[in-house]
Design a protein around this motif. Sequence first.
Motif, mmCIF file in Angstrom:
data_model
loop_
_atom_site.group_PDB
_atom_site.id
_atom_site.type_symbol
_atom_site.label_atom_id
_atom_site.label_comp_id
_atom_site.label_asym_id
_atom_site.label_seq_id
_atom_site.Cartn_x
_atom_site.Cartn_y
_atom_site.Cartn_z
ATOM 1 N N ILE A 6 0.946 -5.373 -5.551
ATOM 2 C CA ILE A 6 0.186 -4.433 -5.029
ATOM 3 C C ILE A 6 0.712 -2.960 -4.993
ATOM 4 N N LEU A 7 0.066 -1.773 -5.045
ATOM 5 C CA LEU A 7 0.547 -0.456 -5.091
ATOM 6 C C LEU A 7 0.269 0.018 -3.639
ATOM 7 N N PHE A 8 1.390 1.084 -3.439
ATOM 8 C CA PHE A 8 1.749 1.493 -2.179
ATOM 9 C C PHE A 8 0.181 2.080 -1.249
ATOM 10 N N ASP A 9 -0.660 2.723 -2.228
ATOM 11 C CA ASP A 9 -1.956 2.905 -1.657
ATOM 12 C C ASP A 9 -2.839 2.034 -1.058
ATOM 13 N N GLU A 10 -2.636 0.597 -1.872
ATOM 14 C CA GLU A 10 -3.408 -0.316 -1.365
ATOM 15 C C GLU A 10 -2.715 -0.901 0.013
ATOM 16 N N PHE A 11 -1.442 -0.944 -0.099
ATOM 17 C CA PHE A 11 -0.674 -1.441 1.234
ATOM 18 C C PHE A 11 -1.121 -0.516 2.408
ATOM 19 N N ARG A 12 -1.213 0.741 2.246
ATOM 20 C CA ARG A 12 -1.435 1.529 3.098
ATOM 21 C C ARG A 12 -2.936 1.458 3.584
ATOM 22 N N PHE A 13 -3.849 1.419 2.788
ATOM 23 C CA PHE A 13 -5.317 1.107 3.183
ATOM 24 C C PHE A 13 -5.305 -0.228 3.960
ATOM 25 N N TRP A 14 -4.793 -1.201 3.483
ATOM 26 C CA TRP A 14 -5.007 -2.424 4.456
ATOM 27 C C TRP A 14 -4.249 -2.591 5.645
ATOM 28 N N PHE A 15 -3.157 -1.799 5.712
ATOM 29 C CA PHE A 15 -2.599 -1.781 7.055
ATOM 30 C C PHE A 15 -3.047 -0.823 7.897
ATOM 31 N N GLN A 16 -3.724 0.265 7.445
ATOM 32 C CA GLN A 16 -4.309 1.178 8.450
ATOM 33 C C GLN A 16 -5.688 0.508 8.789
ATOM 34 N N TYR A 17 -6.559 -0.261 7.763
ATOM 35 C CA TYR A 17 -7.408 -0.955 8.230
ATOM 36 C C TYR A 17 -7.523 -1.985 9.354
ATOM 37 N N TYR A 18 -6.155 -2.813 9.153
ATOM 38 C CA TYR A 18 -5.823 -3.669 10.046
ATOM 39 C C TYR A 18 -5.537 -3.110 11.366
ATOM 40 N N GLU A 19 -4.696 -1.892 11.331
ATOM 41 C CA GLU A 19 -4.260 -1.446 12.677
ATOM 42 C C GLU A 19 -5.329 -0.716 13.358
ATOM 43 N N VAL A 20 -6.423 -0.157 12.657
ATOM 44 C CA VAL A 20 -7.564 0.239 13.438
ATOM 45 C C VAL A 20 -8.618 -1.044 13.988
ATOM 46 N N SER A 21 -8.562 -2.018 13.243
ATOM 47 C CA SER A 21 -9.319 -3.181 13.672
ATOM 48 C C SER A 21 -8.668 -3.946 15.018
#
Length: 75
Positions: free
Chosen positions: A53-68
């Motif tokens: 996984i790339l950092f940008d993918e990690f950041r996207f999924w983590f922020q998505y999860y955080e908002v959810s």
Amino acid sequence: MNEQQLEDLFSFYGHEDLYRRFKTPIYVTGILDHVDTELLEDFFENFTLDHSILFDEFRFWFQYYEVSKRPPFTY
């Protein structure tokens, strides 16, 4: 969370290699500066992260999860 706690948390969930790769971008972006330990633990328990996984993918999924996990907006 300080640097050692963050490293230990990544290590506990088997993501030592990701922490080594993402250490600098994590601190440059500040993505985990004010995150509760419980949220990051919950993220690791609910997401399967590929080791390529790339950092940008990690950041996207983590922020998505955080908002959810935020409480619903009410007027």
